[in-house]
Design an enzyme around this catalytic site. Structure first.
Site, short mmCIF file in Angstrom:
data_model
loop_
_atom_site.label_atom_id
_atom_site.label_comp_id
_atom_site.label_asym_id
_atom_site.label_seq_id
_atom_site.Cartn_x
_atom_site.Cartn_y
_atom_site.Cartn_z
N THR A 375 -11.06 19.24 -17.62
CA THR A 375 -10.42 18.43 -18.65
C THR A 375 -11.37 17.28 -18.95
OG1 THR A 375 -8.26 19.09 -17.81
CG2 THR A 375 -8.31 17.08 -19.11
N THR A 393 -7.94 18.98 -23.10
CA THR A 393 -8.33 20.04 -22.19
C THR A 393 -8.22 21.41 -22.82
OG1 THR A 393 -7.91 20.92 -19.96
CG2 THR A 393 -6.00 20.29 -21.26
#
Length: 578
Positions: A375, A393
């Site tokens: 992420t 993400t």
């Protein structure tokens, strides 16, 4: 009783004004920062944000530039085929809001679709290819940020990302290494091979990585806004690519995606006002629970072992509640007021023994009726005091591995963040039940936790990638600021984590000395040290996360930035404060 003499009264009257005059004048707090600051996971993204600020944009325009550029230069972490949460503060109104751009479940993605012939979770289908992908939310968030909060046209704010996608950037080690680890999956799909192979060879460190099809997709988004991605040519290409890979998206659910505006979680911890992500993020509720549990002790005065013990016990209880209670608030009733209340935290605190670990199976109870280092996060404060904390993400490394031909868009594998089979851990070892089961249009639970902190004289924005560890890294960051650390010290803090199950403390290298480890073990804690999964954990990495934070000291009117030293690409943090 004697009355005061006239002389004494005169002395009091004469002394008092001089006493007041001797006191230092109250500190004048700045109303606006003297400059701007951006911290992100890649220097090109930070530079893109600064470029937009220099053109007269605000923090929200800069966020469009940073986010879209990260989608180009960090395909291992995020992209137009993923989603995220954007925590916003509008300085002109004083209002905070969260834009929920989390992906949604396609109607075809029922729990049964992810089970093999024996009724077990089909891991390949849940993390690879078309079935693992939810409907993307990030492009819609960029459009919303620009149209409702920005000052500049979307075409202007997307220009840096378009330029970098077209002209290319150098492949860095983590990107090449990540591709090598996912190569078998990614090379299943012709659209992915077209982007990542050069004359049959995969990308290598130092190569100039150009993405002309992604540049064209960004250009259609810039020209057409929402319809430029979710409908028209891009929409058709996405649907065709998903179908070719065996998935089942429909044009209606793609065009029907909408960003949701959510009220953030707000609570107080000691002298700080904390504003953070609300469901479908689990981070804000967990952060409120953990900090309000810890507020009952003076952890600043404790030795490392006892402080860690109490922090771990708070983590354990917050993650237990995450498992059973949290999901998409549009689909499940979440007892948010209870879970974030000081009374509830006080009750949880009472179950913690100050010298002994609580085995997680003693907290199991009954369930209510039945993300990782890949992420990325960025933090921004502009010269007007607007601020953005955004975490975005595609879930695991390179998401699903699938790029629909002609788009350059790497799709997420966020379906694995649902409880596809109740009680079965996902890729991060986190379990869930009915509250987080997939349903058409439902948003999967997330750990992303963009957060604001405000004291009498300071404003902070922070966040990080790290899957389920995001929540605990943000917790440790908040505690670091409360301890008086500066932004860079907070970004560099050593990290540890506990998520209820497995019942083990995971820790980075050199987080604990030998004496602290022995004390924690004597209290009953299991510790999973780097490279060792014998304790029942995941075999902790030597380092994890990529925390990005900015701080505005209103007393000195100075902006400072903290960019995680673990970041192998180099600092992505810039402040133009004098």
């Amino acid at each position: 009783m004697k009355t005061p003499s006239r002389r004494w009264l005169l002395l009091v009257l004469l002394w008092t004004p001089f006493a007041w005059a001797a006191q230092p004048a109250a500190t004048t707090l700045a109303k606006h920062p003297d400059g701007a600051a951006i911290a992100s996971g890649h220097h090109l993204a930070t530079e893109a944000g600064m470029e937009i600020l220099a053109k007269g944009g605000n923090a929200f325009d800069a966020a469009v530039a940073v986010s879209s550029t990260l989608a180009v230069v960090e395909p291992i972490s995020s992209g137009l085929g993923g989603g995220g949460f954007f925590l916003l503060h509008d300085a002109s109104t004083g209002k905070d809001v969260m834009l929920d751009a989390r992906e949604t479940a396609p109607a075809a993605a029922t729990p049964a679709a992810f089970l093999d012939k024996n009724g077990n979770l089909d891991r390949d289908r849940s993390v690879n290819g078309a079935w693992s992908a939810g409907i993307p939310g990030l492009p819609a968030a960029l459009v919303e940020l620009s149209a409702k909060h920005g000052k500049l046209p979307l075409q202007t704010s997307l220009a840096p990302a378009i330029r970098i996608a077209r002209d290319g950037f150098p492949v860095y080690a983590r990107m090449a290494k990540g591709y090598a680890s996912r190569r078998e999956v990614m090379e299943r799909y012709p659209g992915t091979r077209e982007v990542y192979l050069r004359n049959g060879k995969p990308i290598a460190e130092g190569d100039v990585f150009k993405q002309p099809e992604l540049a064209q997709t960004l250009e259609r988004l810039a020209a057409g806004g929402f319809d430029g991605f979710y409908k028209g040519q891009t929409g058709k290409l996405l649907l065709a690519g998903v179908k070719q890979a065996g998935g089942r998206w429909t044009a209606e659910e793609l065009a029907g995606y909408r960003v949701k505006q959510r009220e953030p979680i707000v609570f107080n911890y000691r002298d700080w006002k904390i504003t953070t992500a609300s469901p479908p993020s689990s981070g804000g509720i967990a952060l409120a629970s953990m900090l309000q549990i810890l507020e009952g002790w003076d952890i600043k005065q404790m030795d490392a072992a006892h402080r860690t013990h109490l922090v771990v016990e708070a983590m354990r209880r917050a993650f237990r509640d995450r498992t059973f209670f949290l999901g998409d608030p549009d689909f499940v009733q979440i007892p948010q007021k209870v879970l974030t209340s000081k009374d509830y935290a006080q009750g949880l605190r009472a179950t913690i023994h100050p010298e002994k670990a609580t085995p997680s199976d003693l907290l199991s109870g009954n369930p209510t009726p039945l993300e990782d280092d890949e992420t990325t996060h960025f933090s921004i404060i502009d010269g007007q005091g607007n601020r953005v904390g955004a975490t975005q993400t595609v879930n695991l490394l390179y998401g699903s591995g699938l790029i629909p031909s002609g788009t350059g868009v790497l799709l997420n594998n966020e379906m694995d963040d649902f409880a596809l089979k109740p009680g079965t851990p996902n890729a991060f070892g986190v379990m869930g039940y009915e509250a987080n089961a997939p349903k058409p249009g439902k948003r999967m639970l997330s750990s992303m936790t963009p957060t604001f902190m405000e004291s009498s004289d300071k404003v902070v924005v922070l966040g990080t990638p790290g899957g389920s560890r995001i929540i605990t890294m943000v917790l440790l960051g908040v505690l670091g600021y409360d301890d008086g650390l500066d932004a860079q010290q907070v970004a560099a803090l050593p990290r540890f984590h506990h998520q209820w199950l497995p019942d083990v403390i995971e820790a980075e290298s050199n987080t604990f000395d030998e004496a602290t480890i022995k004390q924690l073990q004597a209290m009953g804690h299991k510790i999973d040290l780097p490279g060792n999964s014998a304790a029942g954990g995941r075999g902790s990495s030597h380092v994890w996360g990529n925390l990005q934070t900015v701080e505005w000291n209103r007393a000195s009117n100075q902006l400072s930035v903290g960019s995680d030293p673990r970041n192998p690409v180099g600092s992505g943090a810039v402040s133009n404060s004098p």
